[in-house]
Structures are given as C-alpha cells and as structure tokens.
Scaffold this motif. Structure first.
Motif, PDB file in Angstrom:
ATOM      1  N   UNK A 205       0.810  -1.208   0.000  1.00  0.00           N
ATOM      2  CA  UNK A 205       0.000   0.000   0.000  1.00  0.00           C
ATOM      3  C   UNK A 205       0.848   1.264   0.000  1.00  0.00           C
ATOM      4  N   UNK A 206       1.775   1.373   0.921  1.00  0.00           N
ATOM      5  CA  UNK A 206       2.519   2.619   1.009  1.00  0.00           C
ATOM      6  C   UNK A 206       3.751   2.617   0.106  1.00  0.00           C
ATOM      7  N   UNK A 207       4.232   3.811  -0.173  1.00  0.00           N
ATOM      8  CA  UNK A 207       5.421   3.980  -1.010  1.00  0.00           C
ATOM      9  C   UNK A 207       6.603   3.282  -0.333  1.00  0.00           C
ATOM     10  N   UNK A 208       7.200   2.351  -1.060  1.00  0.00           N
ATOM     11  CA  UNK A 208       8.290   1.552  -0.491  1.00  0.00           C
ATOM     12  C   UNK A 208       9.604   1.846  -1.204  1.00  0.00           C
ATOM     13  N   UNK A 209      10.738   1.787  -0.494  1.00  0.00           N
ATOM     14  CA  UNK A 209      10.853   1.326   0.892  1.00  0.00           C
ATOM     15  C   UNK A 209      10.378   2.371   1.901  1.00  0.00           C
ATOM     16  N   UNK A 210       9.912   1.861   3.032  1.00  0.00           N
ATOM     17  CA  UNK A 210       9.479   2.712   4.137  1.00  0.00           C
ATOM     18  C   UNK A 210       9.868   1.998   5.424  1.00  0.00           C
ATOM     19  N   UNK A 211      11.092   2.193   5.881  1.00  0.00           N
ATOM     20  CA  UNK A 211      11.619   1.391   6.990  1.00  0.00           C
ATOM     21  C   UNK A 211      10.772   1.405   8.253  1.00  0.00           C
ATOM     22  N   UNK A 212      10.147   2.540   8.556  1.00  0.00           N
ATOM     23  CA  UNK A 212       9.366   2.646   9.791  1.00  0.00           C
ATOM     24  C   UNK A 212       7.866   2.508   9.552  1.00  0.00           C
ATOM     25  N   UNK A 213       7.472   2.123   8.330  1.00  0.00           N
ATOM     26  CA  UNK A 213       6.046   1.922   8.004  1.00  0.00           C
ATOM     27  C   UNK A 213       5.207   3.128   8.429  1.00  0.00           C
ATOM     28  N   UNK A 214       5.641   4.312   8.005  1.00  0.00           N
ATOM     29  CA  UNK A 214       5.001   5.549   8.461  1.00  0.00           C
ATOM     30  C   UNK A 214       3.528   5.626   8.065  1.00  0.00           C
ATOM     31  N   UNK A 215       3.199   5.168   6.852  1.00  0.00           N
ATOM     32  CA  UNK A 215       1.809   5.232   6.402  1.00  0.00           C
ATOM     33  C   UNK A 215       0.958   4.225   7.162  1.00  0.00           C
ATOM     34  N   UNK A 216       1.483   3.008   7.353  1.00  0.00           N
ATOM     35  CA  UNK A 216       0.750   2.022   8.146  1.00  0.00           C
ATOM     36  C   UNK A 216       0.495   2.550   9.556  1.00  0.00           C
ATOM     37  N   UNK A 217       1.503   3.174  10.153  1.00  0.00           N
ATOM     38  CA  UNK A 217       1.327   3.710  11.496  1.00  0.00           C
ATOM     39  C   UNK A 217       0.272   4.808  11.521  1.00  0.00           C
ATOM     40  N   UNK A 218       0.306   5.687  10.536  1.00  0.00           N
ATOM     41  CA  UNK A 218      -0.672   6.781  10.504  1.00  0.00           C
ATOM     42  C   UNK A 218      -2.088   6.241  10.386  1.00  0.00           C
TER      43      UNK A 218
END
Length: 282
Positions: A205-218
């Motif tokens: 779903x979110x723009x990858x790479x995203x080491x801290x999963x910022x979109x998932x967290x939001x």
C-alpha cells in the motif's frame, strides 16, 4: 456469539447492477511478501476416491495461507508503535503464537459497506508509475478536482498499475527496487477526509521502501483505518468506473492481524434493457 454491528449504510438504489471482483485469484505461486508464508493448495480427496450410493462422489481441498497473502485487509492489530496499537492498547502482554493478538483482533473489524472511489495514479500522471513515485495529497487533490470527493465514511482505492506485474513475483513485490504507493501526505489527506478504509493494488500500500512503516502507522495505529492490499483494480480502471458501492469483510479469525478478503464494487448497469410493467386490463 458476537453482537451485531450497527452501521449507517448509504445503500445504492435497487435495480440492474454490475459487480466487479476486486480480488486477485489465489493459486500456488502467487506473490507473497518475504515476511509472510506462501499460499498453498492441494486436493485432499479427488472425485472417485470415496464413493457414495448411485455413483456419487465428492472432492475436497486443504488450503494454507498467511493472513496477509493475496488480496487481504490489514487489521488494527497488524502494526504497533512502542507495543501499542490503535486506541493506545498495549498488546505485548496478551499476544501469543497460539492465541494471536486478542485485542483489536481482525474478527472484530466491521464489514466495509460504503461509497467507494478509485484513484488511478497512472491516469492522473499520464504515464506508468515507477518505484520513485509516491501518491500524495497533491495527486489526490488534482484527481478529485473535477470528480465527486470522498465524504466521511467513504473508501478510497489507489491504482498504481502494479497489478499488471502480478505474475512476476520479483517485479510485483519490489523488495529490491521499491514500489510506488501512498506517501505520508497522501495518508493524511485520506484521514482528513474521514475515510473508513483504504486500499491499493500493491503488496504494501505505502510507497516503499518505508523502513518505519510511516503510512501504516498513521492509518492503522493513529486513526484506526484498515488497509487493503494486493487488490485487482484493473477491471474498474479499464471501464473508467471511478465511483461505486464497496463491499468487503474479513474472515472471522480470532486473534488475527489480517485476513483474506474478496472485495466487490457495485455499480448501476446502465446497459441493461429497460423493462416495462405489463399492461393490465379492467
């Protein structure tokens, strides 16, 4: 026994409809993220192996899969920050391999019955996306400038065109290259507009790479918005169906952090022949 959910659903009008299947088919070899086990399938009984009277037989199968394999929904127990999930619930003490994550388990997730909107980023940008492309607030604003904007309670789905890579595991997963997807500004735009769920055709779903999963967290941790991934959005885009009634629900997996789903988009069938009531005689 679970209590019924109480939902305020803006049901579509009755009449001829078309229903689009937004799930990828499940079969041995479908893409799966390295963090999750693969899907597998085998018949456990073939026709003719066990016979009933009058020549009757039955077949059956065994399926194994991860909760985040194939078209699926990320439940609110999927991602935590400092051990806490949505609502500030600390799940570290209650989780177990056998019992899963009992707090905010995916079986508690209400069914998604809502107006839906498709955003096709390939149309918005006028070109195929690359792993460098994030889908952000500016793209959403541009897309909805001349289309109905999502109201609170809506579902927004984002097509990156990555669904066309479904049969190429390495290209689709993008572990080595990254993959396009929603960025943090896009996630904030979605929650600012009150969406109840969001989805995309990519594995993450979110723009990858995203080491801290910022979109998932939001979405998951901060706002309690479920995320749907690995969706098949090409059929909707091919017919330029941008608005529809959306239906999806997870399996009732106690302790689950995610679940396979079969999402559906329902639209009026404007090509159906009109019917007239038969004439009556006095």
């Amino acid at each position: 026994m679970s209590a019924p959910w109480r939902l305020n659903v803006d049901w579509p009008a009755s009449g001829p409809t078309r229903v689009f299947d937004l799930a990828q088919q499940m079969y041995t070899g479908i893409p799966h993220h390295p963090n999750h086990p693969p899907y597998s399938f085998t018949l456990t009984k073939r026709h003719g192996e066990i016979m009933y009277p009058d020549g009757v037989s039955a077949a059956a199968e065994m399926i194994t899969t991860g909760g985040h394999v194939g078209t699926h929904v990320d439940g609110l127990a999927h991602v935590s920050r400092l051990g806490k999930v949505y609502g500030g619930v600390d799940v570290t003490a209650s989780q177990s391999y056998a019992g899963g994550v009992p707090d905010v388990s995916v079986h508690e997730l209400p069914p998604m019955l809502a107006p839906g909107h498709l955003v096709d980023a390939t149309v918005a940008l006028g070109r195929p996306l690359t792993p460098a492309d994030g889908v952000g607030a500016e793209l959403f604003e541009r897309w909805f400038a001349d289309r109905p904007r999502p109201r609170p309670g809506a579902v927004v789905l984002v097509r990156t065109g990555w669904d066309e890579k479904w049969t190429d595991n390495a290209a689709y997963l993008g572990v080595a290259t990254g993959a396009p997807g929603v960025d943090v500004s896009g996630a904030r735009w979605l929650t600012d507009h009150g969406v109840v769920a969001a989805g995309a055709d990519t594995i993450a779903f979110e723009h990858m790479p995203s080491p801290a999963l910022a979109v998932h967290c939001h979405l998951l941790v901060d706002h309690g918005v479920p995320i749907m991934e690995a969706m098949n959005l090409a059929p909707l885009a091919a017919e330029e169906v941008w608005d529809f009634f959306f239906i999806a629900a997870p399996l009732s997996i106690r302790g689950g952090t995610g679940s396979p789903i079969r999402p559906l988009a329902v639209v009026p069938d404007t090509t159906a022949p009109e019917t007239t009531a038969p004439e009556t005689t006095a």
